[in-house]
Write an enzyme that holds these catalytic residues in place. Structure first.
Site, mmCIF file in Angstrom:
data_model
loop_
_atom_site.group_PDB
_atom_site.id
_atom_site.type_symbol
_atom_site.label_atom_id
_atom_site.label_comp_id
_atom_site.label_asym_id
_atom_site.label_seq_id
_atom_site.Cartn_x
_atom_site.Cartn_y
_atom_site.Cartn_z
ATOM 1 N N CYS A 84 -0.040 1.819 10.542
ATOM 2 C CA CYS A 84 0.184 0.770 11.967
ATOM 3 C C CYS A 84 2.078 1.178 11.216
ATOM 4 O O CYS A 84 2.077 2.562 11.758
ATOM 5 C CB CYS A 84 0.775 -0.725 11.534
ATOM 6 S SG CYS A 84 1.401 -1.941 12.444
ATOM 7 N N HIS A 171 -4.615 -2.968 11.187
ATOM 8 C CA HIS A 171 -5.114 -2.562 9.591
ATOM 9 C C HIS A 171 -6.418 -2.961 9.494
ATOM 10 O O HIS A 171 -6.694 -3.373 9.025
ATOM 11 C CB HIS A 171 -3.816 -4.308 8.820
ATOM 12 C CG HIS A 171 -2.365 -4.316 9.645
ATOM 13 N ND1 HIS A 171 -2.012 -3.786 8.739
ATOM 14 C CD2 HIS A 171 -1.678 -4.494 10.650
ATOM 15 C CE1 HIS A 171 -0.509 -3.911 9.014
ATOM 16 N NE2 HIS A 171 -0.454 -3.946 10.516
ATOM 17 N N GLU A 173 -6.475 -2.751 6.537
ATOM 18 C CA GLU A 173 -6.812 -3.712 5.350
ATOM 19 C C GLU A 173 -6.898 -4.909 4.932
ATOM 20 O O GLU A 173 -7.536 -5.969 4.454
ATOM 21 C CB GLU A 173 -5.612 -3.197 4.310
ATOM 22 C CG GLU A 173 -4.209 -3.977 5.025
ATOM 23 C CD GLU A 173 -3.586 -3.158 5.842
ATOM 24 O OE1 GLU A 173 -2.995 -3.880 5.681
ATOM 25 O OE2 GLU A 173 -4.469 -2.911 6.400
#
Length: 512
Positions: A84, A171, A173
């Site tokens: 990002c 994202h 994660e």
């Protein structure tokens, strides 16, 4: 002798998800550390990592107050993965173009893989990912190619494989990204060439050595509450320095039912630790009288806790260190130098400036599930290791508004019933955290043909892996019914039960 293991460094640019990146990597058996974006290239080089990840962040790379890194980091020759904001920073550094998006993109999106770089090896051509950004890469830097696109993001992934540089606009994660773990794994193993080699056994070895080096021949006070975090801290430090540790158990009158007696029995008798019990209930209640604001309550409880320690330490000889069970999630929820604050956390927000102790926080790089694994490795019984997470301010933040003895008793008794029924139903390992809260609202009811105007008790139960995100638990209706009937019948001044069906985000797990 300290065991060697591969390391991935994560640079913090302010994302509330940055801790999750390190957590995901550790799940693969590879050590990962989070460092501020201000770290120098020389400092990174000295750590000898296998790769670097740039986290996301709330800023714009072209905006005032934009966060940058030491540009020499790009010259280290290490693989870099920008997430990002990290991708946008990489783009800017290498001469690409970043612009404000027409619409902020937040939520799930379908990603289409256009170029199977090492990052996307063996992954589906289409996958659901989690977006959270207001800016876009609109022009690739020289030498980069588009790896992936989405409907609203023409450059959702990019790479320069000759230089081992990768970036994504989403994202990976966050668990909403369905193949996010695999993507990070591809970077860690496929790009960086890491090997598995980090586990709790390694952590214990390193931390014991670190504690001994830090403490030397000095003495440590441990804030023992009987919760998972402080219990693991106490046992870990006791294992490192033995009788140099003195545990102080402060009964602030905000504990769960039977907790004070259980703490003394387990640690004083079971683990043969030096535990001093302080009955400070009146002291805390006096300070909290008339206080309704949740942040003020947290600060008062945090301050008073330390002052009690000061008073006790003055009776002891040469206490230099204060041990706390601060976790990674505690720190991110209180805001780092770059992360926006969600709430002041009980372990990191309420400390007085004139505190006389040096802090020692051996768990501040671990998540809750890792702490449980660590506790088991240390031989702590399951009933402690799997005990419900319990905040430092205790029931003080589960009574919304002003705290009174009557309200505390309602929460204490209702919480005991909830815990008993959840354990009976065999759900205690499935549900990550569960408790009752008293919102302070009264409602009309009918009990024994008479009108009542009594309190409402809220039940909160969530499923989670690490506390960073959580979903409300789908407790079977028959179990909820038993809990509701018992609380209304057995706890005085309660005539209504509600169940919290909000996930995190948007809500936090605790109500205050």
């Amino acid at each position: 002798m300290k065991k060697q293991h591969d390391t991935i460094i994560v640079l913090d640019f302010g994302s509330q998800y940055n801790q999750l990146i390190a957590r995901r990597i550790r799940e693969f058996g590879v050590y990962s550390e989070l460092h501020p974006h201000t770290i120098t290239a020389e400092e990174i080089k000295a750590m000898n990592p296998k790769g670097i990840i740039f986290s996301g962040g709330p800023n714009s790379v072209y905006g005032e107050g934009a966060l940058h890194c030491d540009e020499k980091i790009f010259e280290l020759g290490l693989p870099i993965f920008g997430i990002c904001y990290g991708m946008q920073l990489m783009t800017q550094h290498f001469g690409g173009k970043v612009e404000r998006a027409n619409h902020r993109e937040y939520g799930k999106a379908v990603l289409k893989v256009e170029n199977e770089s090492k990052l996307y090896a063996n992954l589906p051509e289409e996958q659901v990912v989690w977006m959270s950004h207001g800016d876009l890469v609109t022009g690739l830097p020289e030498g980069f190619v588009v790896d992936a696109t989405s409907e609203s993001c023409p450059i959702a992934g990019m790479s320069n494989e000759a230089k081992n540089l990768y970036g994504v606009q989403f994202h990976p994660e966050v668990r909403h990204s369905e193949h996010g773990n695999d993507l990070i794994k591809n970077f860690v193993f496929g790009v960086c060439g890491c090997s598995e080699g980090w586990n709790m056994e390694n952590f214990i070895e390193v931390e014991l050595e670190k504690i001994r080096e830090t403490v030397g021949d000095k003495k440590v006070l441990c804030a023992l509450s009987g919760g998972v975090d402080s219990s693991v801290v106490a046992v870990l430090i006791h294992k490192a320095i033995g009788d140099q540790l003195t545990c102080i158990f402060v009964d602030h009158g905000l504990l769960r039912k039977g907790e004070a007696e259980g703490v003394m029995k387990t640690f004083s008798e079971g683990f043969h630790m030096n535990v001093i019990k302080v009955d400070a209930k009146d002291r805390f209640m006096d300070k909290l009288k008339g206080v309704e604001d949740p942040e003020q309550k947290r600060k008062i409880i945090g301050n008073e806790f330390i002052y009690v320690f000061d008073d006790e330490a003055s009776k002891l000889q040469g206490m230099d260190f204060l041990a706390q069970g601060t976790l990674y999630t505690d720190i991110v929820e209180s805001g780092t130098a770059t992360a926006q604050t969600i709430k002041s956390h009980h372990n990191v927000g309420g400390l007085p400036e004139d505190m006389q102790f040096k802090l020692i926080e051996p768990l501040n790089t671990l998540f809750k599930d890792e702490v449980r694994v660590l506790g088991s490795e240390l031989g702590i019984p399951d009933e402690i290791v799997w005990r419900q997470p319990f905040p430092g301010p205790g029931l003080g933040i589960r009574v919304l508004g002003e705290i009174t003895e009557e309200k505390l008793e309602i929460v204490r008794e209702s919480d005991a019933i909830l815990r008993e029924e959840i354990i009976k139903a065999g759900l205690d390992r499935e549900i990550w955290q569960y408790f009752t809260a008293l919102p302070g609202m009264r409602s009309v009811g009918v009990m024994g043909d008479e009108r009542t105007y009594d309190y409402t008790v809220g039940i909160r139960a969530v499923t989670s892996i690490d506390g960073m995100t959580a979903d409300w638990a789908r407790i079977p209706w028959d179990v909820l019914e038993k809990i509701s009937v018992r609380i209304v019948n057995e706890v005085k001044h309660v005539n209504r039960i509600v169940y919290d069906v909000t996930s995190k985000p948007p809500a936090t797990i605790e109500w205050e």
